[in-house]
Design an enzyme around this catalytic site. Sequence first.
Site, short mmCIF file in Angstrom:
data_model
loop_
_atom_site.label_atom_id
_atom_site.label_comp_id
_atom_site.label_asym_id
_atom_site.label_seq_id
_atom_site.Cartn_x
_atom_site.Cartn_y
_atom_site.Cartn_z
CG HIS A 12 -3.55 3.86 -3.20
ND1 HIS A 12 -2.23 3.47 -3.31
CD2 HIS A 12 -4.24 3.03 -4.01
CE1 HIS A 12 -2.13 2.45 -4.14
NE2 HIS A 12 -3.34 2.16 -4.59
CD GLU A 85 -7.66 -1.32 -8.48
OE1 GLU A 85 -8.65 -1.20 -9.26
OE2 GLU A 85 -6.61 -0.66 -8.60
#
Length: 214
Positions: A12, A85
């Site tokens: 990201h 994550e």
Amino acid sequence: MTATTRICLVRHGETTWNVDRRVQGQIDIPLNDHGLRQAQATAQALLGERIDHLYGSDLGRAWVTAGRIAVPRGQAVMPEPLLRERHYGAFQGLTYSEARERHPDIFQRFEAREPALRFPGDTGESLVQFDARIWGLVEALRVRHAGHTLLLVTHGGVLDIVARRVRGLPLTGKRDFDIANCALNWIAHDAAGWRIERWGDVAHLDGALDELPA
């Protein structure tokens, strides 16, 4: 003959917590202005690439990055929670310095990449658990989309696992590769197995952080 399956993995765009070296984990932190610009630049860099399927972590910072890439292509993003994550348990929300000060013994073991280590209070995911989640997904996608090209918009810890798996590196040991925000990281699979095609390509970006522990 085994068809070649290609996957581009994108971390990201930048967040304020990246800048502050604060552990995000599965806390939903938005992109900052620079991160939004990085996502837009990544979208432009990928316009000339064939992408058959686009998956994104459902955490906002990855989801928005994926959306910026998808819109000019006229493609949909498929949400994939398994691309989240690693869950860093009680470390989440702390800077790395704060985590070291508050939990020195566990932080030392964390830095040593102890595979079965979880976090204070036996929280979060161990490296072994995280590795199983991520690599299980990558292999499932390879089988599901054999011969296709995929884009996975995800997180730094995910890229760490994938790079180690593709290169045959252990979970332990310091990394010798970059994990920059919005870099392009290409891997491929054919009859010979997995290989890195291109890693850490930031030519399209005006600066990118790699603030993660080595």
